[in-house]
Design a protein around this motif. Structure first.
Motif, PDB file in Angstrom:
ATOM      1  N   UNK A   1      19.473 -52.274 -34.232  1.00  0.00           N
ATOM      2  CA  UNK A   1      20.356 -53.381 -33.752  1.00  0.00           C
ATOM      3  C   UNK A   1      21.486 -52.100 -32.865  1.00  0.00           C
ATOM      4  N   UNK A   2      22.000 -52.344 -31.416  1.00  0.00           N
ATOM      5  CA  UNK A   2      22.783 -51.478 -30.747  1.00  0.00           C
ATOM      6  C   UNK A   2      23.840 -51.276 -31.071  1.00  0.00           C
ATOM      7  N   UNK A   3      24.481 -52.516 -31.928  1.00  0.00           N
ATOM      8  CA  UNK A   3      25.478 -53.250 -32.184  1.00  0.00           C
ATOM      9  C   UNK A   3      26.241 -52.726 -33.192  1.00  0.00           C
ATOM     10  N   UNK A   4      26.868 -51.482 -34.007  1.00  0.00           N
ATOM     11  CA  UNK A   4      26.566 -51.200 -34.552  1.00  0.00           C
ATOM     12  C   UNK A   4      27.278 -52.621 -35.717  1.00  0.00           C
TER      13      UNK A   4
ATOM     14  N   UNK B   1      17.862 -54.422 -20.109  1.00  0.00           N
ATOM     15  CA  UNK B   1      19.534 -54.479 -20.336  1.00  0.00           C
ATOM     16  C   UNK B   1      19.750 -53.084 -20.352  1.00  0.00           C
ATOM     17  N   UNK B   2      20.763 -53.019 -20.160  1.00  0.00           N
ATOM     18  CA  UNK B   2      21.285 -51.324 -19.666  1.00  0.00           C
ATOM     19  C   UNK B   2      21.904 -51.221 -21.037  1.00  0.00           C
TER      20      UNK B   2
ATOM     21  N   UNK C   1      18.797 -54.609 -29.014  1.00  0.00           N
ATOM     22  CA  UNK C   1      18.036 -53.618 -29.253  1.00  0.00           C
ATOM     23  C   UNK C   1      18.657 -51.374 -28.258  1.00  0.00           C
ATOM     24  N   UNK C   2      18.073 -50.780 -28.883  1.00  0.00           N
ATOM     25  CA  UNK C   2      17.972 -49.231 -28.479  1.00  0.00           C
ATOM     26  C   UNK C   2      16.910 -49.792 -26.794  1.00  0.00           C
ATOM     27  N   UNK C   3      16.278 -50.535 -27.113  1.00  0.00           N
ATOM     28  CA  UNK C   3      15.164 -50.839 -25.953  1.00  0.00           C
ATOM     29  C   UNK C   3      15.011 -51.699 -24.655  1.00  0.00           C
ATOM     30  N   UNK C   4      16.802 -51.955 -24.828  1.00  0.00           N
ATOM     31  CA  UNK C   4      17.034 -53.167 -23.777  1.00  0.00           C
ATOM     32  C   UNK C   4      16.854 -54.556 -24.253  1.00  0.00           C
TER      33      UNK C   4
END
Ligand SMILES: Cc1cc2nc3c(=O)[nH]c(=O)nc-3n(C[C@H](O)[C@H](O)[C@H](O)COP(=O)(O)OP(=O)(O)OC[C@H]3O[C@@H](n4cnc5c(N)ncnc54)[C@H](O)[C@@H]3O)c2cc1C
Length: 454
Positions: free
Chosen positions: A92-95, A195-196, A239-242
């Motif tokens: 999860x890129x949103x910490x 997504x970027x 995610x980190x992968x967009x």
């Protein structure tokens, strides 16, 4: 008009102690808890995977409303959350959102869980008929590719979300809002890839939350030109992968979740909104200009449906006053979330005044809680059946709190232990020893107050 079917013999496929019908949050709570009480358990699920709305509607951030509150997940839900995180991480890129998990990995984990617990799971197993003997269920009928087959148990638990088994057994029910019987809308969730992520999270900001806010403002100003009446845009994991793993937007209103004509119309209507929102996001936001629809949820998801007539109907007054019940089987933070059944999104979101106009959303405040009594799980008129999850006996607004996924798992646990005690005591679920039921639930990690503390 009706056609008459000739009576026929139904082959008996299996027998067990406790039969759980519906493998969503409530069904998992029921099946695992009954198995941990030493029962021989069969779990029937009409889809090809477990998890109910978590996996079928991508609801991966189930307990988002507990963030920054004194409350923690309890019982089986806490265990699943922890073990999923340990085994699969959550990318999860949103910490701030570390408790969200991927529902695709959850499918894998749940397969493992039920096998570890010795539960027999049968997928592709739709139940819509029962055979009654007096006021008891003698067996349920599963519709299979080989024709109808019967399964017999000593106790039955209905965790179908729609109370299908209770309905087939003749249990009375309410559906939708008091008065007009309208349910909350049905939703077909979607996933977006491409997504970027780097740009969305640049300079410590949360670009997805900002897009959600901007969307709501633009919708209200009449600037989006979108046909779907839903005005907000909740996003799940990034995610980190967009991948944006959950876009909860596409809503169809005025549907009866038990009517196949409404369901068919709703699925198609929602899929047009899926394409509309994808296209809108792609053309409006630079960070989303390369997105693709990664997947569309396999089935429309509902937040409410039939609610059984049970030995006790939980009301909003009970929840507002935190009424204490001697037979309490779950305590949950006070919280309501009801999407306006008529798409009227105005109103202040509050349950105060009980006009219940518009979207109702009440945050968890301080340490306010409400209790669920065991009696709300006991249907009127059928002796060997318990019901758990969103379809227990409750009024419409109360259901908007009861429907919380982790609470559905808790009511499932109450039903699983209740059914197991009934098998062990050779009695009806309504006659089990409440003190013993509560003790067993405490040992499963549920925070049930003692009578003295109540
Ligand atoms: C889009 C959406 C977003 C949501 N967001 C949240 C959220 O963020 N947090 C939250 O807490 N809640 C959320 N909810 C509500 C929550 O998902 C439900 O209230 C909850 O899943 C209900 O659990 P349940 O076990 O009672 O039913 P379900 O999750 O519906 O599970 C029922 C299971 O039974 C199976 N089944 C149904 N009928 C039969 C049958 N006749 N025979 C055999 N199997 C059957 C189904 O396939 C399913 O697996 C959301 C719901 C939706 C639709």
């Amino acid at each position: 008009m009706a056609l008459v079917r000739k009576e026929r013999e139904i082959p008996l496929l299996k027998m067990c102690d406790v039969l759980v019908i519906g493998g969503g949050p409530a069904g998992l709570g029921a099946a695992v808890s009954a198995a941990r009480e030493g029962m021989d358990v069969i779990l029937l699920e009409k889809r090809a995977f477990l998890g109910g709305n978590i996996t079928a509607s991508y609801v991966e951030n189930c307990n988002y409303f507990l963030r920054n509150t004194p409350f923690k997940a309890e019982g089986l839900y806490a265990e699943i959350e922890r073990r999923c995180y340990e085994e699969y991480g959550n990318d999860n890129a949103r910490s701030y959102n570390q408790k969200a998990f991927s529902s695709e990995y959850l499918k894998l984990y749940l397969d493992k869980l039920v096998q570890e617990e010795g539960i027999t799971v049968l997928f592709h197993a739709l139940v819509n008929e029962v055979i009654m003997e007096g006021s008891s269920i003698l067996g349920v009928i599963v519709q299979t590719k080989q024709g109808p087959q019967a399964i017999q148990a000593r106790q039955y638990i209905d965790t179908t979300g729609d109370a299908d088994v209770a309905y087939a057994s003749g249990v009375g029910y309410d559906q939708g809002r008091e008065g007009d019987h309208l349910c909350q809308p049905g939703t077909v969730s979607l996933r977006l890839s491409g997504a970027d992520t780097r740009k969305l999270l640049e300079n410590g900001r949360d670009g997805l939350s900002e897009i959600g806010r901007q969307f709501k403002a633009a919708y209200r100003a009449g600037e989006t030109a979108l046909a779907c009446k839903r005005q907000d845009l909740p996003f799940g994991r990034l995610t980190h992968g967009g991948l944006i793993s959950y876009v909860n937007y596409s809503c169809a209103y005025g549907l009866d979740p038990t009517d196949i004509q409404d369901l068919s119309k709703g699925e198609m209507e929602c899929r047009t909104y899926v394409y509309d929102i994808y296209h809108y996001l792609k053309r409006t936001y630079d960070e989303l200009k390369n997105i693709e629809i990664a997947s569309i949820a396999p089935e429309i998801g509902f937040r409410d449906s039939r609610r059984i007539h049970g030995c006790y109907k939980l009301t909003i007054e009970d929840m507002e006053s935190n009424r204490h019940f001697d037979d309490v089987i779950a305590v949950f933070p006070r919280f309501y979330d009801m999407l306006a059944p008529d798409a009227y999104m105005d109103g202040n979101g509050s349950v105060e005044g009980k006009g219940f106009a518009g979207h109702i959303y009440e945050h968890v405040v301080d340490e306010r809680t409400f209790e669920i009594p065991y009696a709300s799980l006991i249907p009127l008129g059928v002796d060997n059946l318990l019901v758990a999850g969103r379809c227990i006996s409750a009024d419409h607004v109360a259901e908007s709190g009861v429907r919380a996924i982790s609470l559905c798992m808790m009511t499932g646990q109450g039903a699983g232990v209740g059914a197991a005690l009934a098998v062990k005591g050779a009695c009806e679920p309504k006659d089990v020893c409440i003190a013993e039921l509560q003790d067993r639930l405490r040992s499963l990690g549920l925070n049930i107050p003692s009578k003295e503390g109540a």
